[in-house]
Structure formats: structure tokens, C-alpha cells
Design a protein around this motif. Structure first.
Motif, PDB file in Angstrom:
ATOM      1  N   ALA A 285      45.289  49.240  29.167  1.00  0.00           N
ATOM      2  CA  ALA A 285      43.376  49.462  29.164  1.00  0.00           C
ATOM      3  C   ALA A 285      43.380  49.591  30.322  1.00  0.00           C
ATOM      4  O   ALA A 285      42.384  50.640  30.942  1.00  0.00           O
ATOM      5  CB  ALA A 285      43.103  48.223  28.392  1.00  0.00           C
ATOM      6  N   HIS A 286      43.419  48.496  31.762  1.00  0.00           N
ATOM      7  CA  HIS A 286      42.841  49.292  33.468  1.00  0.00           C
ATOM      8  C   HIS A 286      43.477  50.380  33.426  1.00  0.00           C
ATOM      9  O   HIS A 286      42.740  50.815  34.363  1.00  0.00           O
ATOM     10  CB  HIS A 286      43.531  47.690  33.544  1.00  0.00           C
ATOM     11  N   VAL A 287      45.038  50.705  33.139  1.00  0.00           N
ATOM     12  CA  VAL A 287      44.935  51.744  34.086  1.00  0.00           C
ATOM     13  C   VAL A 287      44.317  52.817  32.900  1.00  0.00           C
ATOM     14  O   VAL A 287      44.438  53.701  33.848  1.00  0.00           O
ATOM     15  CB  VAL A 287      47.085  52.076  33.747  1.00  0.00           C
ATOM     16  N   LEU A 288      44.198  53.049  32.045  1.00  0.00           N
ATOM     17  CA  LEU A 288      43.514  54.417  31.052  1.00  0.00           C
ATOM     18  C   LEU A 288      42.281  54.326  31.734  1.00  0.00           C
ATOM     19  O   LEU A 288      41.270  55.509  32.118  1.00  0.00           O
ATOM     20  CB  LEU A 288      43.298  54.268  30.199  1.00  0.00           C
ATOM     21  N   GLN A 289      41.370  53.203  32.309  1.00  0.00           N
ATOM     22  CA  GLN A 289      40.039  52.919  32.543  1.00  0.00           C
ATOM     23  C   GLN A 289      40.426  53.662  33.648  1.00  0.00           C
ATOM     24  O   GLN A 289      39.200  53.744  34.247  1.00  0.00           O
ATOM     25  CB  GLN A 289      39.224  51.891  32.958  1.00  0.00           C
TER      26      GLN A 289
ATOM     27  N   LEU B 186      42.081  56.145  35.108  1.00  0.00           N
ATOM     28  CA  LEU B 186      42.364  57.557  35.048  1.00  0.00           C
ATOM     29  C   LEU B 186      41.112  57.799  34.544  1.00  0.00           C
ATOM     30  O   LEU B 186      40.830  58.666  34.921  1.00  0.00           O
ATOM     31  CB  LEU B 186      43.311  57.633  33.523  1.00  0.00           C
ATOM     32  N   LYS B 187      40.289  57.752  33.847  1.00  0.00           N
ATOM     33  CA  LYS B 187      38.801  58.058  33.439  1.00  0.00           C
ATOM     34  C   LYS B 187      38.130  57.928  34.487  1.00  0.00           C
ATOM     35  O   LYS B 187      36.950  59.251  34.511  1.00  0.00           O
ATOM     36  CB  LYS B 187      38.047  56.917  32.408  1.00  0.00           C
ATOM     37  N   ARG B 188      37.782  56.942  35.333  1.00  0.00           N
ATOM     38  CA  ARG B 188      37.255  56.925  36.718  1.00  0.00           C
ATOM     39  C   ARG B 188      37.934  58.280  37.948  1.00  0.00           C
ATOM     40  O   ARG B 188      36.585  59.098  38.176  1.00  0.00           O
ATOM     41  CB  ARG B 188      37.120  55.660  37.268  1.00  0.00           C
ATOM     42  N   PHE B 189      39.173  58.783  37.471  1.00  0.00           N
ATOM     43  CA  PHE B 189      39.493  59.353  38.120  1.00  0.00           C
ATOM     44  C   PHE B 189      39.137  60.598  38.050  1.00  0.00           C
ATOM     45  O   PHE B 189      38.253  61.830  39.009  1.00  0.00           O
ATOM     46  CB  PHE B 189      41.287  59.287  38.624  1.00  0.00           C
ATOM     47  N   CYS B 190      39.242  61.093  36.745  1.00  0.00           N
ATOM     48  CA  CYS B 190      39.108  62.360  36.221  1.00  0.00           C
ATOM     49  C   CYS B 190      37.384  62.536  36.276  1.00  0.00           C
ATOM     50  O   CYS B 190      36.991  64.076  36.104  1.00  0.00           O
ATOM     51  CB  CYS B 190      39.462  62.273  34.844  1.00  0.00           C
ATOM     52  N   GLU B 191      36.831  61.524  36.097  1.00  0.00           N
ATOM     53  CA  GLU B 191      34.749  62.247  36.340  1.00  0.00           C
ATOM     54  C   GLU B 191      34.783  61.987  37.544  1.00  0.00           C
ATOM     55  O   GLU B 191      33.422  62.570  37.915  1.00  0.00           O
ATOM     56  CB  GLU B 191      34.470  60.545  35.576  1.00  0.00           C
ATOM     57  N   GLU B 192      35.863  61.982  38.502  1.00  0.00           N
ATOM     58  CA  GLU B 192      34.590  61.987  40.249  1.00  0.00           C
ATOM     59  C   GLU B 192      35.175  63.186  40.394  1.00  0.00           C
ATOM     60  O   GLU B 192      35.597  63.971  40.393  1.00  0.00           O
ATOM     61  CB  GLU B 192      35.482  60.964  40.797  1.00  0.00           C
TER      62      GLU B 192
END
Length: 153
Positions: free
Chosen positions: A141-145, A147-153
Motif C-alpha cells: 500500500a505504501h509503495v503503490l502510494q 507510485l501514484k504520487r510519482f505518476c501524478e507529478e
């Protein structure tokens, strides 16, 4: 048993796909990867520390902008959470289709769901008797969050 996480990411499929397939980009949201070309295909490796050993994931399937699948082929000491990974498959399914997460988010007034993709993450063949199940599930869950932040930046 499988671990499953579903998250909405405000990024187009190709951005998420790049983040999952470019070893340098994987290092931005998870851990620095080394690529090895073997007789059995491409293997991604990272080293979370001496108490765990090197994690090796063979790329099993790669469908542009839709699906990335790795198989964990490394062996780890029984005291390491990675010991439960051997033989599991890590699957990242990217979709722009409506999913439960996009339906839920659409209910929020003013939330723009037109830019959302859904990422379904699965870790299949996980031994539910493993003492590390809860820890690994939370860690994903932490790692995927990240990934989400990285993709949205």
C-alpha cells in the motif's frame, strides 16, 4: 491467495506504464533496479539490504499501457519478509474503464474523473499462512502510494 490493491491515478496509461517498465523510473518510486538479460528473459534486481538478499523479478508479460507482470525468482532468508515472495507474481493492470474506485470518486462533487486511470495490483500465489502477509500487504500500500504520487507529478 492474492494480495490486491486498487487505486485511482490521475495520469494517462502511458505514464503509469513507463513508471512500471523503465528501470530508472522504478527506482524513483520504489527501489533502484539493475537489469540483467538471461536465457529466461529480463530480470529486474534490487537490494533492500543484507538481511534480505537481492530481490530478483523476471519480467513475464508486458503489454504496452495495459499490463506488467513480474515473477519473483529469488530466494531469501526465512527471517525476511521477501521470503514469502518466491514464486509469486506481481501484476500491474492499467485501465481507463470504469471501476469501483472511479465510481466512488465520481460521487464526490467537483471531482474530475475524466483524467483517472485505475491501477489494479495483484501479488498472486502468496502463502496466506506467511507471518509476513500483513506486513507485506501494508508495505505494498505504501509503495503503490509512492507510485501514484510519482505518476501524478
Amino acid at each position: 491467495m492474492k494480495v490486491h490493491h486498487q487505486l485511482a491515478i490521475e495520469a494517462p496509461p502511458h505514464v503509469i506504464y513507463q513508471a512500471l517498465t523503465d528501470p530508472e523510473l522504478i527506482g524513483e518510486w520504489w527501489d533502484k533496479q539493475t537489469v540483467r538479460h538471461t536465457g529466461n528473459g529480463v530480470v529486474l534486481e534490487h537490494d533492500p539490504g543484507p538481511e534480505h538478499g537481492v530481490v530478483q523479478m523476471r519480467v513475464v508479460l508486458d503489454i504496452r499501457d495495459q499490463w506488467v507482470e513480474w515473477e519473483c525468482i529469488s530466494q531469501h532468508p526465512p527471517t525476511s519478509p521477501a521470503s514469502a515472495w518466491t514464486g509469486t507474481h506481481l501484476i500491474f493492470e492499467i485501465t481507463e474503464a470504469e471501476t469501483p474506485v472511479t465510481r466512488v470518486l465520481r460521487a464526490y462533487p467537483g471531482f474530475d474523473t475524466t483524467r483517472l486511470c485505475t491501477l489494479n495490483f495483484f501479488q498472486t500465489d502468496y502463502d496466506e499462512r506467511s507471518e509476513f502477509l500483513g506486513f507485506n500487504n501494508f508495505a505494498w500500500a505504501h509503495v503503490l502510494q509512492q507510485l501514484k504520487r510519482f505518476c501524478e507529478e
